[in-house]
Design a protein around this motif. Structure first.
Motif, PDB file in Angstrom:
ATOM      1  N   GLU A  41      -4.249   4.715  -8.573  1.00 26.65           N
ATOM      2  CA  GLU A  41      -4.286   3.817  -7.422  1.00 26.65           C
ATOM      3  C   GLU A  41      -2.948   3.097  -7.284  1.00 26.65           C
ATOM      4  O   GLU A  41      -2.410   2.560  -8.257  1.00 26.65           O
ATOM      5  CB  GLU A  41      -5.411   2.790  -7.595  1.00 26.65           C
ATOM      6  CG  GLU A  41      -5.651   1.916  -6.373  1.00 26.65           C
ATOM      7  CD  GLU A  41      -6.872   1.023  -6.548  1.00 26.65           C
ATOM      8  OE1 GLU A  41      -7.501   0.681  -5.547  1.00 26.65           O
ATOM      9  OE2 GLU A  41      -7.207   0.681  -7.708  1.00 26.65           O
ATOM     10  N   ILE A  42      -2.393   3.089  -6.075  1.00 25.99           N
ATOM     11  CA  ILE A  42      -1.116   2.420  -5.819  1.00 25.99           C
ATOM     12  C   ILE A  42      -1.264   1.473  -4.637  1.00 25.99           C
ATOM     13  O   ILE A  42      -2.184   1.592  -3.824  1.00 25.99           O
ATOM     14  CB  ILE A  42       0.013   3.431  -5.520  1.00 25.99           C
ATOM     15  CG1 ILE A  42      -0.312   4.232  -4.256  1.00 25.99           C
ATOM     16  CG2 ILE A  42       0.261   4.345  -6.712  1.00 25.99           C
ATOM     17  CD1 ILE A  42       0.820   5.145  -3.806  1.00 25.99           C
ATOM     18  N   PHE A  43      -0.340   0.517  -4.554  1.00 24.07           N
ATOM     19  CA  PHE A  43      -0.309  -0.412  -3.428  1.00 24.07           C
ATOM     20  C   PHE A  43       1.118  -0.453  -2.890  1.00 24.07           C
ATOM     21  O   PHE A  43       2.075  -0.544  -3.660  1.00 24.07           O
ATOM     22  CB  PHE A  43      -0.762  -1.807  -3.859  1.00 24.07           C
ATOM     23  CG  PHE A  43      -2.241  -1.911  -4.090  1.00 24.07           C
ATOM     24  CD1 PHE A  43      -3.080  -2.388  -3.087  1.00 24.07           C
ATOM     25  CD2 PHE A  43      -2.801  -1.517  -5.298  1.00 24.07           C
ATOM     26  CE1 PHE A  43      -4.452  -2.472  -3.297  1.00 24.07           C
ATOM     27  CE2 PHE A  43      -4.169  -1.595  -5.518  1.00 24.07           C
ATOM     28  CZ  PHE A  43      -4.997  -2.082  -4.499  1.00 24.07           C
ATOM     29  N   THR A  44       1.242  -0.395  -1.561  1.00 27.62           N
ATOM     30  CA  THR A  44       2.557  -0.320  -0.932  1.00 27.62           C
ATOM     31  C   THR A  44       2.803  -1.512  -0.023  1.00 27.62           C
ATOM     32  O   THR A  44       1.953  -1.890   0.788  1.00 27.62           O
ATOM     33  CB  THR A  44       2.696   0.975  -0.110  1.00 27.62           C
ATOM     34  OG1 THR A  44       2.502   2.103  -0.978  1.00 27.62           O
ATOM     35  CG2 THR A  44       4.077   1.073   0.529  1.00 27.62           C
ATOM     36  N   LEU A  45       3.993  -2.092  -0.154  1.00 27.67           N
ATOM     37  CA  LEU A  45       4.430  -3.201   0.697  1.00 27.67           C
ATOM     38  C   LEU A  45       5.421  -2.673   1.715  1.00 27.67           C
ATOM     39  O   LEU A  45       6.404  -2.016   1.363  1.00 27.67           O
ATOM     40  CB  LEU A  45       5.095  -4.284  -0.160  1.00 27.67           C
ATOM     41  CG  LEU A  45       5.816  -5.409   0.597  1.00 27.67           C
ATOM     42  CD1 LEU A  45       4.806  -6.276   1.357  1.00 27.67           C
ATOM     43  CD2 LEU A  45       6.646  -6.262  -0.357  1.00 27.67           C
ATOM     44  N   ASN A  46       5.179  -2.951   2.998  1.00 27.12           N
ATOM     45  CA  ASN A  46       6.131  -2.609   4.052  1.00 27.12           C
ATOM     46  C   ASN A  46       7.084  -3.780   4.243  1.00 27.12           C
ATOM     47  O   ASN A  46       6.654  -4.893   4.551  1.00 27.12           O
ATOM     48  CB  ASN A  46       5.399  -2.306   5.364  1.00 27.12           C
ATOM     49  CG  ASN A  46       4.547  -1.061   5.282  1.00 27.12           C
ATOM     50  OD1 ASN A  46       4.994  -0.025   4.796  1.00 27.12           O
ATOM     51  ND2 ASN A  46       3.306  -1.142   5.755  1.00 27.12           N
ATOM     52  N   VAL A  47       8.365  -3.548   4.046  1.00 27.54           N
ATOM     53  CA  VAL A  47       9.354  -4.610   4.148  1.00 27.54           C
ATOM     54  C   VAL A  47       9.679  -4.866   5.618  1.00 27.54           C
ATOM     55  O   VAL A  47      10.149  -3.978   6.326  1.00 27.54           O
ATOM     56  CB  VAL A  47      10.639  -4.254   3.379  1.00 27.54           C
ATOM     57  CG1 VAL A  47      11.679  -5.362   3.502  1.00 27.54           C
ATOM     58  CG2 VAL A  47      10.321  -3.985   1.913  1.00 27.54           C
ATOM     59  N   THR A  48       9.422  -6.086   6.068  1.00 25.82           N
ATOM     60  CA  THR A  48       9.638  -6.444   7.478  1.00 25.82           C
ATOM     61  C   THR A  48      10.679  -7.541   7.652  1.00 25.82           C
ATOM     62  O   THR A  48      10.939  -7.974   8.767  1.00 25.82           O
ATOM     63  CB  THR A  48       8.311  -6.908   8.117  1.00 25.82           C
ATOM     64  OG1 THR A  48       7.801  -8.034   7.388  1.00 25.82           O
ATOM     65  CG2 THR A  48       7.282  -5.783   8.094  1.00 25.82           C
ATOM     66  N   SER A  49      11.271  -7.999   6.539  1.00 28.92           N
ATOM     67  CA  SER A  49      12.267  -9.069   6.608  1.00 28.92           C
ATOM     68  C   SER A  49      13.217  -8.949   5.432  1.00 28.92           C
ATOM     69  O   SER A  49      12.852  -8.425   4.369  1.00 28.92           O
ATOM     70  CB  SER A  49      11.569 -10.435   6.594  1.00 28.92           C
ATOM     71  OG  SER A  49      12.506 -11.490   6.453  1.00 28.92           O
TER      72      SER A  49
END
Length: 229
Positions: free
Chosen positions: A114-122
């Motif tokens: 299981e993985i978790f991904t952060l979308n960089v928006t700043s």
């Protein structure tokens, strides 16, 4: 006799132009520009949450990421999490909207599927920590895009964390949940697509029409020359 020679030369001009593909550079340039515009996704940064030895670390724990990049957290055992914090309040949620993976339990020494991904928006600094009790106090924290002037560093955060009390966010949010298998499959598919030929079928079709049209022009020219004779 001169009229015959002139007719034959006139009929050969279109074929010569077709041989050198005259006038096709405009289509090629347009196609290249369109291809460049379709590539906008940034790179993916993989962060290990602990490791096979069970160390209380994020690796890497201090790096930069641009808008459009993604940060993928891979979890190791026995139990860890990733949560968003602030420099001013180590080991505590940044706010009610702070991202949080929830506690992830992993058996053995391998990586959790299981993985978790952060979308960089700043490009602002993003501080994060492990919300499992005592882990953040022990230095399990990290930062993305730390200030470059040295006013706020990860070492400062970790030092302040020694006197903090870990508080976990109240809900799982802000991250995209996935699996290692789907992530690998997606990367493979993207690589295969980018490696495929980029020849434009429309350009090829127009090229075929151009050859036919120029060839017919030559035939007409030859016929016209014959009528003059």
């Amino acid at each position: 006799m001169q009229l015959i020679t002139f007719s034959l030369l006139f009929s050969a001009i279109p074929l010569a132009l077709a041989q050198y593909d005259y006038g096709s550079s405009g289509s090629t340039t347009t196609s290249a520009a369109a291809s460049a515009q379709t590539s906008s996704a940034g790179p993916n940064h993989i962060v290990k949450v602990s490791n096979a030895a069970g160390d209380l670390t994020f690796s890497p724990n201090d790096f930069t990421a641009a808008v459009g990049d993604t940060v993928e957290f891979h979890f190791y055992g026995p139990k860890h999490s990733v949560a968003q914090s602030t420099f001013a309040s180590p080991c505590n949620p940044a706010n009610a909207n702070a991202f949080f993976s929830g506690p992830i339990t992993t058996s053995g020494t391998g990586v959790n599927p299981e993985i978790f991904t952060l979308n960089v928006t700043s490009t602002s600094a993003i501080w994060f920590y492990c919300a499992v009790p005592s882990h953040c106090e022990a230095g399990m924290a990290g930062v993305i895009n730390a200030p470059t002037d040295g006013s706020k560093t990860l070492a400062m955060y970790q030092e302040a964390a020694k006197n903090a009390s870990t508080v976990a966010p109240t809900k799982v949010q802000g991250l995209v949940q996935g699996s290692l298998s789907s992530s690998t499959s997606s990367s493979t598919s993207s690589a295969s697509a980018s490696a495929s030929p980029t020849k434009n079928a429309g350009v090829e079709a127009r090229g075929g029409v151009r050859w036919t049209a120029l060839g017919l022009t030559g035939v007409v020219a030859a016929g016209f020359g014959g009528l003059i004779i």
